[in-house]
Design a protein around this motif. Structure first.
Motif, PDB file in Angstrom:
ATOM      1  N   UNK A 100       0.874  -1.154  -0.024  1.00 56.26           N
ATOM      2  CA  UNK A 100      -0.079  -0.187  -0.142  1.00 56.26           C
ATOM      3  C   UNK A 100       0.871   1.331   0.007  1.00 56.26           C
ATOM      4  N   UNK A 101       0.551   2.401  -0.823  1.00 57.98           N
ATOM      5  CA  UNK A 101       1.410   3.327  -1.164  1.00 57.98           C
ATOM      6  C   UNK A 101       1.374   4.121   0.334  1.00 57.98           C
ATOM      7  N   UNK A 102       0.354   4.289   0.878  1.00 55.87           N
ATOM      8  CA  UNK A 102       0.464   5.204   1.960  1.00 55.87           C
ATOM      9  C   UNK A 102      -0.040   4.101   3.188  1.00 55.87           C
ATOM     10  N   UNK A 103       0.445   4.351   4.468  1.00 50.11           N
ATOM     11  CA  UNK A 103       0.493   3.467   5.495  1.00 50.11           C
ATOM     12  C   UNK A 103       0.819   2.072   5.109  1.00 50.11           C
ATOM     13  N   UNK A 104       2.065   1.758   4.950  1.00 50.64           N
ATOM     14  CA  UNK A 104       2.806   0.527   4.189  1.00 50.64           C
ATOM     15  C   UNK A 104       2.443  -0.475   5.250  1.00 50.64           C
ATOM     16  N   UNK A 105       2.091  -1.827   4.748  1.00 54.24           N
ATOM     17  CA  UNK A 105       1.807  -2.943   5.436  1.00 54.24           C
ATOM     18  C   UNK A 105       3.216  -3.738   5.435  1.00 54.24           C
ATOM     19  N   UNK A 106       3.393  -4.781   6.492  1.00 53.27           N
ATOM     20  CA  UNK A 106       4.480  -5.576   6.700  1.00 53.27           C
ATOM     21  C   UNK A 106       5.067  -6.114   5.135  1.00 53.27           C
ATOM     22  N   UNK A 107       6.241  -5.922   4.827  1.00 52.50           N
ATOM     23  CA  UNK A 107       6.605  -6.332   3.451  1.00 52.50           C
ATOM     24  C   UNK A 107       6.602  -7.697   3.350  1.00 52.50           C
ATOM     25  N   UNK A 108       6.435  -8.164   1.957  1.00 48.93           N
ATOM     26  CA  UNK A 108       6.145  -9.558   2.038  1.00 48.93           C
ATOM     27  C   UNK A 108       7.663 -10.029   1.478  1.00 48.93           C
ATOM     28  N   UNK A 109       7.771 -11.141   0.913  1.00 50.74           N
ATOM     29  CA  UNK A 109       9.113 -11.986   0.485  1.00 50.74           C
ATOM     30  C   UNK A 109       9.508 -11.428  -0.852  1.00 50.74           C
ATOM     31  N   UNK A 110       8.556 -10.562  -1.685  1.00 53.45           N
ATOM     32  CA  UNK A 110       8.876 -10.205  -2.850  1.00 53.45           C
ATOM     33  C   UNK A 110       8.988 -11.549  -3.963  1.00 53.45           C
ATOM     34  N   UNK A 111       9.159 -11.178  -5.132  1.00 53.89           N
ATOM     35  CA  UNK A 111       9.297 -11.972  -6.105  1.00 53.89           C
ATOM     36  C   UNK A 111      10.356 -11.470  -6.861  1.00 53.89           C
ATOM     37  N   UNK A 112      11.456 -12.642  -7.471  1.00 50.51           N
ATOM     38  CA  UNK A 112      12.730 -12.317  -7.999  1.00 50.51           C
ATOM     39  C   UNK A 112      12.599 -12.183  -9.690  1.00 50.51           C
ATOM     40  N   UNK A 113      12.959 -11.270 -10.363  1.00 48.77           N
ATOM     41  CA  UNK A 113      13.044 -11.144 -11.824  1.00 48.77           C
ATOM     42  C   UNK A 113      14.259 -11.154 -12.203  1.00 48.77           C
ATOM     43  N   UNK A 114      14.861 -11.893 -12.921  1.00 48.11           N
ATOM     44  CA  UNK A 114      16.129 -11.796 -13.563  1.00 48.11           C
ATOM     45  C   UNK A 114      15.788 -11.962 -15.035  1.00 48.11           C
ATOM     46  N   UNK A 115      16.625 -10.660 -15.480  1.00 44.61           N
ATOM     47  CA  UNK A 115      16.819 -10.583 -17.068  1.00 44.61           C
ATOM     48  C   UNK A 115      18.141 -10.801 -17.618  1.00 44.61           C
ATOM     49  N   UNK A 116      17.997 -11.936 -18.572  1.00 41.61           N
ATOM     50  CA  UNK A 116      19.691 -11.952 -18.955  1.00 41.61           C
ATOM     51  C   UNK A 116      19.563 -11.172 -20.231  1.00 41.61           C
ATOM     52  N   UNK A 117      20.701 -10.852 -20.669  1.00 38.23           N
ATOM     53  CA  UNK A 117      21.025 -10.041 -22.009  1.00 38.23           C
ATOM     54  C   UNK A 117      21.341 -11.145 -22.905  1.00 38.23           C
TER      55      UNK A 117
END
Length: 117
Positions: A100-117
């Motif tokens: 949430x942009x205002x009043x952030x919630x506890x952050x999650x684990x995220x999701x990894x994005x890897x872009x190879x050249x």
């Protein structure tokens, strides 16, 4: 207890696409619907940056580096936001988070994005 469930990351070649999803598991609909939500990313050795936001009215903003390539959207019935990422570049490599942009919630684990050249 998990507030944010991110998914959809992976390994992709430059020029490819990915669609990220983020479910706000513990927000009730009446709280989720009007709130501005955002996607963020953190590349190795760098600070977390805001990538895109979407308001309750579906107005959107983007960091300059992703304009024209990324699209943020939301599905209020699923309490979920999405990030469609097209024409990915190696510099998009990062862990992507939502919140949430205002009043952030506890952050999650995220999701990894890897872009190879």
């Amino acid at each position: 207890q998990v507030h944010l469930v991110e998914s959809g990351g992976g390994l992709v070649q430059a020029g490819g696409s990915l669609r990220l999803s983020c479910r706000f598991a513990r927000l009730i609909t009446s709280t989720f619907n009007p709130a501005t939500m955002g996607w963020y990313r953190q590349a190795p050795g760098k600070q977390r940056e805001l990538v895109a936001t979407i308001t309750g009215d579906r107005d959107t903003t983007y960091v300059e580096s992703v304009k024209g390539r990324f699209t943020i959207s939301r599905d209020n019935t699923r309490k979920t936001i999405y990030l469609q990422m097209n024409n990915l570049k190696p510099e998009d490599t990062a862990v992507y988070y939502c919140n949430r942009h205002i009043q952030e919630l506890p952050w999650g684990q995220g999701t990894q994005v890897i872009v190879s050249s």
